[in-house]
Design a protein around this motif. Structure first.
Motif, mmCIF file in Angstrom:
data_model
loop_
_atom_site.group_PDB
_atom_site.id
_atom_site.type_symbol
_atom_site.label_atom_id
_atom_site.label_comp_id
_atom_site.label_asym_id
_atom_site.label_seq_id
_atom_site.Cartn_x
_atom_site.Cartn_y
_atom_site.Cartn_z
ATOM 1 N N PHE A 155 0.846 -1.198 0.000
ATOM 2 C CA PHE A 155 0.000 0.000 0.000
ATOM 3 C C PHE A 155 0.886 1.255 0.000
ATOM 4 O O PHE A 155 0.532 2.269 0.591
ATOM 5 C CB PHE A 155 -0.959 0.035 1.201
ATOM 6 N N SER A 156 2.064 1.161 -0.603
ATOM 7 C CA SER A 156 3.026 2.277 -0.644
ATOM 8 C C SER A 156 3.335 2.775 0.761
ATOM 9 O O SER A 156 3.465 3.972 0.998
ATOM 10 C CB SER A 156 2.507 3.427 -1.506
ATOM 11 N N GLY A 157 3.419 1.843 1.704
ATOM 12 C CA GLY A 157 3.719 2.218 3.073
ATOM 13 C C GLY A 157 4.209 1.050 3.894
ATOM 14 O O GLY A 157 4.136 -0.100 3.463
ATOM 15 N N GLN A 158 4.725 1.357 5.068
ATOM 16 C CA GLN A 158 5.122 0.335 6.028
ATOM 17 C C GLN A 158 3.993 0.206 7.039
ATOM 18 O O GLN A 158 3.513 1.215 7.553
ATOM 19 C CB GLN A 158 6.409 0.738 6.737
ATOM 20 N N SER A 159 3.592 -1.034 7.323
ATOM 21 C CA SER A 159 2.471 -1.196 8.242
ATOM 22 C C SER A 159 2.694 -2.361 9.196
ATOM 23 O O SER A 159 3.455 -3.274 8.930
ATOM 24 C CB SER A 159 1.157 -1.389 7.472
ATOM 25 N N ALA A 160 2.017 -2.247 10.310
ATOM 26 C CA ALA A 160 1.974 -3.306 11.313
ATOM 27 C C ALA A 160 0.506 -3.540 11.643
ATOM 28 O O ALA A 160 -0.249 -2.582 11.814
ATOM 29 C CB ALA A 160 2.738 -2.891 12.567
ATOM 30 N N VAL A 161 0.111 -4.793 11.700
ATOM 31 C CA VAL A 161 -1.270 -5.146 12.039
ATOM 32 C C VAL A 161 -1.228 -5.887 13.369
ATOM 33 O O VAL A 161 -0.563 -6.914 13.489
ATOM 34 C CB VAL A 161 -1.911 -6.031 10.946
ATOM 35 N N GLU A 162 -1.903 -5.344 14.358
ATOM 36 C CA GLU A 162 -1.909 -5.923 15.698
ATOM 37 C C GLU A 162 -3.355 -6.029 16.185
ATOM 38 O O GLU A 162 -4.252 -5.406 15.619
ATOM 39 C CB GLU A 162 -1.101 -5.058 16.669
ATOM 40 N N THR A 163 -3.562 -6.798 17.241
ATOM 41 C CA THR A 163 -4.883 -6.899 17.843
ATOM 42 C C THR A 163 -4.783 -6.419 19.287
ATOM 43 O O THR A 163 -3.911 -6.856 20.033
ATOM 44 C CB THR A 163 -5.404 -8.349 17.802
ATOM 45 N N VAL A 164 -5.663 -5.479 19.638
ATOM 46 C CA VAL A 164 -5.720 -4.941 20.991
ATOM 47 C C VAL A 164 -7.154 -5.087 21.472
ATOM 48 O O VAL A 164 -8.083 -4.578 20.842
ATOM 49 C CB VAL A 164 -5.295 -3.452 21.027
ATOM 50 N N ASN A 165 -7.340 -5.818 22.570
ATOM 51 C CA ASN A 165 -8.681 -6.053 23.126
ATOM 52 C C ASN A 165 -9.660 -6.560 22.066
ATOM 53 O O ASN A 165 -10.799 -6.106 21.982
ATOM 54 C CB ASN A 165 -9.228 -4.784 23.787
ATOM 55 N N GLY A 166 -9.195 -7.459 21.218
ATOM 56 C CA GLY A 166 -10.052 -8.065 20.214
ATOM 57 C C GLY A 166 -10.301 -7.214 18.978
ATOM 58 O O GLY A 166 -11.045 -7.631 18.096
ATOM 59 N N GLU A 167 -9.689 -6.041 18.894
ATOM 60 C CA GLU A 167 -9.881 -5.161 17.728
ATOM 61 C C GLU A 167 -8.566 -5.033 16.966
ATOM 62 O O GLU A 167 -7.505 -4.838 17.564
ATOM 63 C CB GLU A 167 -10.344 -3.770 18.179
ATOM 64 N N LYS A 168 -8.650 -5.143 15.638
ATOM 65 C CA LYS A 168 -7.454 -4.967 14.812
ATOM 66 C C LYS A 168 -7.072 -3.498 14.761
ATOM 67 O O LYS A 168 -7.912 -2.620 14.534
ATOM 68 C CB LYS A 168 -7.708 -5.468 13.390
ATOM 69 N N ILE A 169 -5.770 -3.247 14.963
ATOM 70 C CA ILE A 169 -5.206 -1.907 14.874
ATOM 71 C C ILE A 169 -4.113 -1.963 13.818
ATOM 72 O O ILE A 169 -3.206 -2.801 13.901
ATOM 73 C CB ILE A 169 -4.581 -1.459 16.226
ATOM 74 N N ILE A 170 -4.197 -1.084 12.848
ATOM 75 C CA ILE A 170 -3.178 -1.032 11.799
ATOM 76 C C ILE A 170 -2.419 0.271 11.932
ATOM 77 O O ILE A 170 -3.013 1.359 11.903
ATOM 78 C CB ILE A 170 -3.818 -1.155 10.406
ATOM 79 N N LEU A 171 -1.110 0.155 12.111
ATOM 80 C CA LEU A 171 -0.236 1.319 12.143
ATOM 81 C C LEU A 171 0.361 1.469 10.747
ATOM 82 O O LEU A 171 0.796 0.484 10.142
ATOM 83 C CB LEU A 171 0.891 1.140 13.159
ATOM 84 N N LEU A 172 0.400 2.707 10.246
ATOM 85 C CA LEU A 172 0.863 2.942 8.876
ATOM 86 C C LEU A 172 1.812 4.129 8.819
ATOM 87 O O LEU A 172 1.532 5.182 9.395
ATOM 88 C CB LEU A 172 -0.339 3.207 7.959
ATOM 89 N N LYS A 173 2.923 3.930 8.115
ATOM 90 C CA LYS A 173 3.836 5.020 7.764
ATOM 91 C C LYS A 173 3.884 5.083 6.231
ATOM 92 O O LYS A 173 4.599 4.310 5.600
ATOM 93 C CB LYS A 173 5.240 4.761 8.319
ATOM 94 N N PRO A 174 3.085 5.983 5.614
ATOM 95 C CA PRO A 174 3.112 6.086 4.151
ATOM 96 C C PRO A 174 4.528 6.393 3.663
ATOM 97 O O PRO A 174 5.224 7.224 4.239
ATOM 98 C CB PRO A 174 2.166 7.252 3.862
ATOM 99 N N GLN A 175 4.925 5.732 2.594
ATOM 100 C CA GLN A 175 6.254 5.951 2.017
ATOM 101 C C GLN A 175 6.165 6.725 0.707
ATOM 102 O O GLN A 175 7.055 6.650 -0.134
ATOM 103 C CB GLN A 175 6.952 4.596 1.809
ATOM 104 N N THR A 176 5.111 7.484 0.555
ATOM 105 C CA THR A 176 4.822 8.223 -0.684
ATOM 106 C C THR A 176 5.369 9.640 -0.665
ATOM 107 O O THR A 176 5.167 10.371 -1.617
ATOM 108 C CB THR A 176 3.304 8.322 -0.866
ATOM 109 N N PHE A 177 6.005 10.047 0.395
ATOM 110 C CA PHE A 177 6.358 11.428 0.706
ATOM 111 C C PHE A 177 5.091 12.147 1.160
ATOM 112 O O PHE A 177 3.976 11.803 0.786
ATOM 113 C CB PHE A 177 7.058 12.153 -0.451
ATOM 114 N N MET A 178 5.302 13.131 2.007
ATOM 115 C CA MET A 178 4.226 13.826 2.712
ATOM 116 C C MET A 178 3.072 14.236 1.801
ATOM 117 O O MET A 178 1.915 13.963 2.091
ATOM 118 C CB MET A 178 4.807 15.054 3.421
ATOM 119 N N ASN A 179 3.382 14.910 0.703
ATOM 120 C CA ASN A 179 2.336 15.517 -0.119
ATOM 121 C C ASN A 179 1.445 14.506 -0.833
ATOM 122 O O ASN A 179 0.432 14.888 -1.411
ATOM 123 C CB ASN A 179 2.948 16.473 -1.132
#
Length: 186
Positions: free
Chosen positions: A42-66
């Motif tokens: 997805f043009s980014g670095q991501s981590a998919v984790e589960t917290v209290n039964g809910e999926k949480i996706i952390l994303l750092k887009p690698q597309t440059f800010m703009n």
């Protein structure tokens, strides 16, 4: 399911710059929780984790800010995440260094990463976590200012704001966003 996207610019050249505080918060969340980036799509670095039964996706887009929306939109489409379940973390010139502010929605305020996110999601109805970086002094151009590291004098406040922002993100994993806003918008 929730997505927490920290905005910044990829590459060593931009590490530690004011414009990359969104990346710094994602890195702090990864560090605090012992999570690892597992996906580079997805043009980014991501981590998919589960917290209290809910999926949480952390994303750092690698597309440059703009072009941040070019990463956020395909990820939210793939995981079927509603815009109101997206939290975008970014730098804000209008807040003093070290200040953290959460909002449920809003305009782009001149921030090109947020403009791109609004354009690609097709809505302003996503959550924001703004981290103050202050305004440049001595008529320094904004583009030069945001791409510089924090000064020695600012470093403590900047590090504190990154930790506070990470705490706010963790609180949102367990509480409603209005509760998190009440707690952290002091």
């Amino acid at each position: 399911m929730k997505c927490i996207a920290g905005l910044g610019n990829p590459g060593k050249k931009y590490d530690g710059t004011r414009h990359n505080v969104g990346f710094m918060v994602i890195d702090e969340l990864l560090r605090r929780n012992g999570w690892k980036v597992k996906k580079d799509k997805f043009s980014g670095q991501s981590a998919v984790e589960t917290v209290n039964g809910e999926k949480i996706i952390l994303l750092k887009p690698q597309t440059f800010m703009n072009l941040s929306g070019e990463s956020i939109r395909p990820l939210t489409d793939f995981y079927n995440i509603r815009a109101e379940d997206v939290l975008v973390i970014y730098d804000d010139l209008d807040l003093p260094t070290g200040k953290v502010r959460l909002r449920e929605k809003g305009g782009h305020g001149g921030h090109n990463g947020i403009r791109s996110t609004i354009d690609h999601l097709g809505t302003k109805e996503f959550k924001r976590l703004r981290i103050g970086i202050g305004r440049p002094q001595n008529a320094m151009p904004v583009v030069d200012y945001v791409l510089r590291p924090f000064t020695k004098e600012e470093k403590h406040d900047a590090e504190r704001s990154v930790k506070t922002a990470a705490e706010a993100c963790e609180a949102w994993m367990e509480k409603s966003f209005p509760e998190v806003m009440n707690e952290f918008n002091r």
